[in-house]
Design a protein around this motif. Structure first.
Motif, PDB file in Angstrom:
ATOM      1  N   ARG A   1      31.064  36.739  24.623  1.00 52.94           N
ATOM      2  CA  ARG A   1      32.432  36.280  24.861  1.00 52.94           C
ATOM      3  C   ARG A   1      33.231  37.205  25.768  1.00 52.94           C
ATOM      4  O   ARG A   1      34.297  36.826  26.242  1.00 52.94           O
ATOM      5  N   SER A   2      32.728  38.393  26.014  1.00 51.24           N
ATOM      6  CA  SER A   2      33.431  39.313  26.918  1.00 51.24           C
ATOM      7  C   SER A   2      33.015  39.117  28.363  1.00 51.24           C
ATOM      8  O   SER A   2      33.520  39.797  29.250  1.00 51.24           O
ATOM      9  N   MET A   3      32.110  38.166  28.625  1.00 55.64           N
ATOM     10  CA  MET A   3      31.565  38.039  29.974  1.00 55.64           C
ATOM     11  C   MET A   3      31.577  36.610  30.513  1.00 55.64           C
ATOM     12  O   MET A   3      30.586  36.158  31.101  1.00 55.64           O
ATOM     13  N   PRO A   4      32.679  35.858  30.372  1.00 56.48           N
ATOM     14  CA  PRO A   4      32.728  34.562  31.078  1.00 56.48           C
ATOM     15  C   PRO A   4      32.984  34.828  32.557  1.00 56.48           C
ATOM     16  O   PRO A   4      33.955  35.470  32.928  1.00 56.48           O
ATOM     17  N   MET A   5      32.093  34.343  33.415  1.00 54.75           N
ATOM     18  CA  MET A   5      32.158  34.665  34.835  1.00 54.75           C
ATOM     19  C   MET A   5      32.518  33.444  35.671  1.00 54.75           C
ATOM     20  O   MET A   5      31.987  32.353  35.452  1.00 54.75           O
ATOM     21  N   LEU A   6      33.395  33.637  36.670  1.00 49.46           N
ATOM     22  CA  LEU A   6      33.801  32.572  37.574  1.00 49.46           C
ATOM     23  C   LEU A   6      33.113  32.717  38.925  1.00 49.46           C
ATOM     24  O   LEU A   6      32.873  33.839  39.401  1.00 49.46           O
ATOM     25  N   PHE A   7      32.828  31.580  39.549  1.00 50.40           N
ATOM     26  CA  PHE A   7      32.204  31.527  40.862  1.00 50.40           C
ATOM     27  C   PHE A   7      32.966  30.498  41.700  1.00 50.40           C
ATOM     28  O   PHE A   7      33.198  29.380  41.230  1.00 50.40           O
ATOM     29  N   PHE A   8      33.346  30.851  42.923  1.00 49.69           N
ATOM     30  CA  PHE A   8      34.066  29.956  43.827  1.00 49.69           C
ATOM     31  C   PHE A   8      33.338  29.886  45.159  1.00 49.69           C
ATOM     32  O   PHE A   8      32.775  30.883  45.617  1.00 49.69           O
ATOM     33  N   ALA A   9      33.414  28.721  45.819  1.00 50.92           N
ATOM     34  CA  ALA A   9      32.876  28.609  47.179  1.00 50.92           C
ATOM     35  C   ALA A   9      33.396  27.334  47.824  1.00 50.92           C
ATOM     36  O   ALA A   9      33.846  26.408  47.136  1.00 50.92           O
ATOM     37  N   GLY A  10      33.325  27.304  49.149  1.00 53.22           N
ATOM     38  CA  GLY A  10      33.775  26.148  49.909  1.00 53.22           C
ATOM     39  C   GLY A  10      32.648  25.168  50.177  1.00 53.22           C
ATOM     40  O   GLY A  10      31.471  25.448  49.917  1.00 53.22           O
TER      41      GLY A  10
END
Length: 297
Positions: free
Chosen positions: A126-135
């Protein structure tokens, strides 16, 4: 057109704890759950504009598709800018940068209230929810995660395509030593089988994701991502349950990546070239031996 051997990933509309444990987790089989996040606050709230407001002036690390270079450490960003500025560029189609492994809990903690952790019978980190963004059009090269975690990949905004392969693919995928990637020059959407014949030995699995869908990727699975539109994803994870995978994860995190950085500093791009040549020659040798055996029979 040259094609990999690809199978679709099973797609379902609901996933119970018992179903997940018995049919997917224990057997290490991937699955797509349509609308898995539909009961989360994030499902209706998360948009680029919402994230932009919540992130305000947060400075985010950015990555692109530049080839590995000895001048940078493993996973070192190539640039940075305020999150709001990045999202504006992304939506305008003016950025090839990606946000990679952005720790939501640490950087924008208010967003954690929009997540409902699934009860799947495994302990999530629960301490490591990771987000990823790209076009739109952005691609993430084929790799497996350094911690060999079980990945619960929730997609938001737009459409995304994934190509994944099991850990057993490592012996054919031109794995670069001292890393969790394969040769970056391989085009997995139009592979050159004459140059990379071992790829024909791999069974890949294909996924198409849209807002709210979840892709479960078992531990140590290779994955290649293409953003068909601008979008972002949230990855939850649990530690590997297979002891060899757990041992490799510990080695990767605490030994291998540091050795790789040390050799990059000591030998520069000669080290990168050596690794790439080794990855190719190892597979070329396998292919030549196979040809000899076939001719002898």
């Amino acid at each position: 057109m040259r094609q990999l051997f690809i199978q679709p990933i099973e797609t379902i509309d609901h996933l119970s704890k018992e179903q997940f444990l018995n049919h997917y987790y224990k057997l290490q089989i991937p699955v797509i759950v349509k609308g898995a996040a539909k009961d989360w606050p994030a499902y209706s709230k998360w948009s680029f504009e919402y994230i932009k407001i919540q992130g305000k002036d947060k400075i985010v690390p950015l990555y692109d598709n530049s080839k590995v270079d000895a001048s940078r450490k493993v996973n070192e960003p190539v640039a940075s800018m305020p999150l709001a500025e990045y999202i504006d560029l992304l939506l305008a189609g003016d950025s090839t940068y990606r946000i990679f492994l952005y720790n939501l809990m640490k950087e924008i903690p208010q967003l954690k209230d929009d997540i409902v952790y699934p009860d799947l019978g495994v302990s999530l980190l629960r301490s490591m929810p990771m987000l990823f963004f790209a076009g739109a059009g952005s691609r993430v090269f084929m790799h497996y995660d350094i911690d060999l975690g079980n990945i619960y990949h929730y997609h938001f905004a737009g459409y995304k395509t994934a190509l994944i392969a099991p850990p057993s693919a490592r012996q054919y995928i031109y794995h670069v030593p001292f890393s969790t990637i394969c040769l970056e020059e391989i085009d997995f959407e139009n592979p050159d089988f004459e140059k990379y014949p071992a790829l024909k030995k791999i069974t890949f699995y294909h996924a198409e994701l849209q807002h709210g869908d979840m892709l479960y990727m078992p531990e140590g699975w290779w994955h290649y991502m293409r953003y068909d539109t601008a979008g972002f994803s949230l990855a939850l994870r649990s530690v590997p349950h297979k002891l060899p995978h757990l041992a490799e994860a510990v080695s990767n995190i605490f030994i291998v990546r540091h050795l790789d950085n040390l050799f990059r500093t000591a030998f520069g791009n000669r080290w990168i070239q050596f690794k790439n040549e080794y990855a190719y020659k190892r597979m070329a040798k396998w292919h030549n031996q196979t040809d000899i055996l076939i001719n002898q029979t």
